[in-house]
Design an enzyme around this catalytic site. Sequence first.
Site, mmCIF file in Angstrom:
data_model
loop_
_atom_site.group_PDB
_atom_site.id
_atom_site.type_symbol
_atom_site.label_atom_id
_atom_site.label_comp_id
_atom_site.label_asym_id
_atom_site.label_seq_id
_atom_site.Cartn_x
_atom_site.Cartn_y
_atom_site.Cartn_z
ATOM 1 N N ASP A 1 0.854 -1.194 0.000
ATOM 2 C CA ASP A 1 0.000 0.000 0.000
ATOM 3 C C ASP A 1 0.889 1.243 0.000
ATOM 4 O O ASP A 1 1.859 1.331 0.748
ATOM 5 C CB ASP A 1 -0.892 -0.029 1.255
ATOM 6 C CG ASP A 1 -1.936 1.070 1.233
ATOM 7 O OD1 ASP A 1 -3.127 0.735 1.086
ATOM 8 O OD2 ASP A 1 -1.552 2.262 1.358
ATOM 9 N N GLU B 1 -5.103 1.964 -4.168
ATOM 10 C CA GLU B 1 -3.636 2.028 -4.162
ATOM 11 C C GLU B 1 -3.057 0.817 -3.443
ATOM 12 O O GLU B 1 -1.967 0.851 -2.874
ATOM 13 C CB GLU B 1 -3.165 3.369 -3.588
ATOM 14 C CG GLU B 1 -2.986 3.519 -2.103
ATOM 15 C CD GLU B 1 -4.254 3.414 -1.268
ATOM 16 O OE1 GLU B 1 -5.280 2.943 -1.774
ATOM 17 O OE2 GLU B 1 -4.199 3.768 -0.088
ATOM 18 N N HIS C 1 -4.553 14.192 -9.681
ATOM 19 C CA HIS C 1 -4.921 12.778 -9.857
ATOM 20 C C HIS C 1 -4.076 12.099 -10.940
ATOM 21 O O HIS C 1 -3.689 10.933 -10.806
ATOM 22 C CB HIS C 1 -6.407 12.711 -10.206
ATOM 23 C CG HIS C 1 -7.058 11.432 -9.843
ATOM 24 N ND1 HIS C 1 -7.219 10.402 -10.726
ATOM 25 C CD2 HIS C 1 -7.583 10.997 -8.664
ATOM 26 C CE1 HIS C 1 -7.813 9.398 -10.132
ATOM 27 N NE2 HIS C 1 -8.057 9.732 -8.858
ATOM 28 N N ASN D 1 -2.019 12.769 -4.512
ATOM 29 C CA ASN D 1 -3.131 13.265 -5.333
ATOM 30 C C ASN D 1 -3.411 14.730 -5.035
ATOM 31 O O ASN D 1 -3.591 15.549 -5.955
ATOM 32 C CB ASN D 1 -4.400 12.462 -5.052
ATOM 33 C CG ASN D 1 -4.450 11.179 -5.874
ATOM 34 O OD1 ASN D 1 -3.856 11.110 -6.941
ATOM 35 N ND2 ASN D 1 -5.131 10.182 -5.358
ATOM 36 N N ASP E 1 -1.893 8.781 -10.746
ATOM 37 C CA ASP E 1 -1.976 7.620 -11.659
ATOM 38 C C ASP E 1 -0.581 7.178 -12.102
ATOM 39 O O ASP E 1 -0.291 5.979 -12.205
ATOM 40 C CB ASP E 1 -2.811 7.973 -12.889
ATOM 41 C CG ASP E 1 -4.309 7.972 -12.586
ATOM 42 O OD1 ASP E 1 -4.678 7.569 -11.453
ATOM 43 O OD2 ASP E 1 -5.102 8.367 -13.465
HETATM 44 N N1 LIG Z 1 -4.641 8.904 -8.685
HETATM 45 C C1 LIG Z 1 -5.343 7.919 -8.208
HETATM 46 N N2 LIG Z 1 -5.683 7.864 -6.937
HETATM 47 C C2 LIG Z 1 -6.381 6.855 -6.441
HETATM 48 C C3 LIG Z 1 -6.777 5.801 -7.271
HETATM 49 N N3 LIG Z 1 -7.448 4.905 -6.516
HETATM 50 C C4 LIG Z 1 -7.469 5.393 -5.242
HETATM 51 N N4 LIG Z 1 -6.803 6.569 -5.193
HETATM 52 C C5 LIG Z 1 -6.596 7.436 -4.069
HETATM 53 O O1 LIG Z 1 -5.802 6.805 -3.081
HETATM 54 C C6 LIG Z 1 -5.983 7.510 -1.912
HETATM 55 C C7 LIG Z 1 -5.961 6.610 -0.728
HETATM 56 O O2 LIG Z 1 -5.888 7.397 0.427
HETATM 57 P P1 LIG Z 1 -6.018 6.841 1.868
HETATM 58 O O3 LIG Z 1 -6.827 5.590 1.864
HETATM 59 O O4 LIG Z 1 -6.461 7.947 2.705
HETATM 60 O O5 LIG Z 1 -4.574 6.441 2.231
HETATM 61 P P2 LIG Z 1 -3.219 7.157 2.138
HETATM 62 O O6 LIG Z 1 -3.357 8.600 1.839
HETATM 63 O O7 LIG Z 1 -2.363 6.419 1.119
HETATM 64 O O8 LIG Z 1 -2.658 6.985 3.540
HETATM 65 P P3 LIG Z 1 -2.046 5.681 4.184
HETATM 66 O O9 LIG Z 1 -2.479 4.522 3.336
HETATM 67 O O10 LIG Z 1 -2.595 5.656 5.520
HETATM 68 O O11 LIG Z 1 -0.595 5.890 4.134
HETATM 69 C C8 LIG Z 1 -7.295 8.301 -2.060
HETATM 70 O O12 LIG Z 1 -6.988 9.683 -2.143
HETATM 71 C C9 LIG Z 1 -7.843 7.822 -3.352
HETATM 72 O O13 LIG Z 1 -8.566 8.811 -4.047
HETATM 73 C C10 LIG Z 1 -6.431 5.871 -8.654
HETATM 74 O O14 LIG Z 1 -6.758 5.001 -9.473
HETATM 75 N N5 LIG Z 1 -5.713 6.931 -9.082
#
Ligand SMILES: Nc1nc2c(ncn2[C@@H]2O[C@H](COP(=O)(O)OP(=O)(O)OP(=O)(O)O)[C@@H](O)[C@H]2O)c(=O)[nH]1
Length: 485
Positions: A342, A385, A355, A350, A359
Amino acid sequence: MKILIADDKAENRYLFEVLLKAYGYEVVSAANGVEALEMLRQDRVGLIISDIMMPVMDGFKLCRVCKQDERLKDIPFIFITAAYTSEKDEQFAMSLGADRFIRRPIESDDLIGIVKDVVAKQRAGHTPSLPAQEKEEASYLAEYAERVVSKLEQKVNDLEVEIAARKQAEQQLNQYTEEVEDLYNRAPCGYHSLDKDGVFVRINDTELSWLGYTREELVGKMNFADLITRDSLKAFQECFSHLKEHGSVLDIEFDMLRKDGTVLPVLMNASVVKDDNGDYLMCRATVYDITERKALQQELERQARTDSLTGISNRRYFMQRAEQELGRSRRFGHTLSMLMLDIDFFKAVNDNHGHAAGDMVLILLAKIACNAVRDVDVLGRIGGEEFAILLPETDTQMAAQVAERLRQEIETASVPIEQGPAIHFTISIGVATLRDDDAGIDALLKHADQALYEAKQTGRNRVCIANAGTHPMPAQATEGGACDE
Ligand SMILES: Nc1nc2c(ncn2[C@@H]2O[C@H](COP(=O)(O)OP(=O)(O)OP(=O)(O)O)[C@@H](O)[C@H]2O)c(=O)[nH]1
């Protein structure tokens, strides 16, 4: 009473015989006038029924000779004809001393009625009014020649009409044959016929062009099985046996081999053609080139398996592959480990860079992970992610080493952006190894997820191992941080 039939057509003589015998008459038959006269001079006959147009001696001459012969002149004479049907023909026939003149076709009952009537009149002493022998020889010959010539002219006319009709029919048949040949050869599908051994009997131009062979190379020489890929051969042979036994096969798919060695995927329908005894003569097949359909199908299957952003397996296909690997490892007693990855603080990527930049980070992570694992390992994007890697025949220690190597590689990688410095990012990884009491892949994933949670909780950018109490931490997994679950 005995009746003599004179007719050159065997089927007419046969019909008369059957009919007259059914009414109790004796019947003798002759194929022409000369034969008839021989029989009349040897046998006692009560009635003559004669055709007119016959070879060697026709019915007119037979009648005239009979009426000039003292021993035969009183035998009643009936003409029956399909060719001499005019009034003049009838007048001439009757002038020869005939009792009746019958035009074909005639119903059996009517014919029998006439026969009975003529016989009854003869028994009552009645004789025809104008015997031919009383006519002048010259006038008889002139009338006879006129009758024959007019009949010949009519025959010639009939033949000319028939020849013209046949020519037209032949032309139409040739045109039709050409049209069918053209449709056969230029059809958008392949057509071929095979003998009972599977050797080509016929093939159309379309299929020849697909296969790259000439007609001379295939017809009578090559077996259809020679043009099937090794993988499709068994299925094809089963299909050919089924075809010979049941008469048809529908929508069979297999791969053919072109002359240049490339593969042609086809769909085939075939049916058997039998001879008059019901034995196999040949089979006719219709063949469709399904290259495009197959490619589309494969592409759709690939899309259904693949995550569109990163190009690696999606969650559904990852789980499918993972179940297969679980089955294999249980069957062969191999170890099986799982990594859950992760991205740390991905939301911030982002938020800070957009975004699209996020990606790019996901794509780079997938690429690095893909290069870091073996062909037998299974990599998938199982959430936004979140990524997972299944490592067959890998124990905890080796899995932790793979995880640590990956963590380090990601730590040093970066995604360039148009404005500002490149994006650096880190990942946290949870490692779990299949235990005997794990019910399935979900249990293994759950343990890896718990270890990942631990990695996040203890500072991120680190590798954590599930049940570390039972699996010692590898020495290498320390740089970015490592922990026990
Ligand atoms: N650019 C992009 N962002 C994505 C995609 N799928 C999920 N995300 C983003 O991934 C992020 C996940 O954030 P969180 O679950 O808060 O986790 P984090 O910010 O990585 O924090 P921790 O996992 O706790 O370190 C969110 O902002 C989602 O919008 C994608 O296909 N593309």
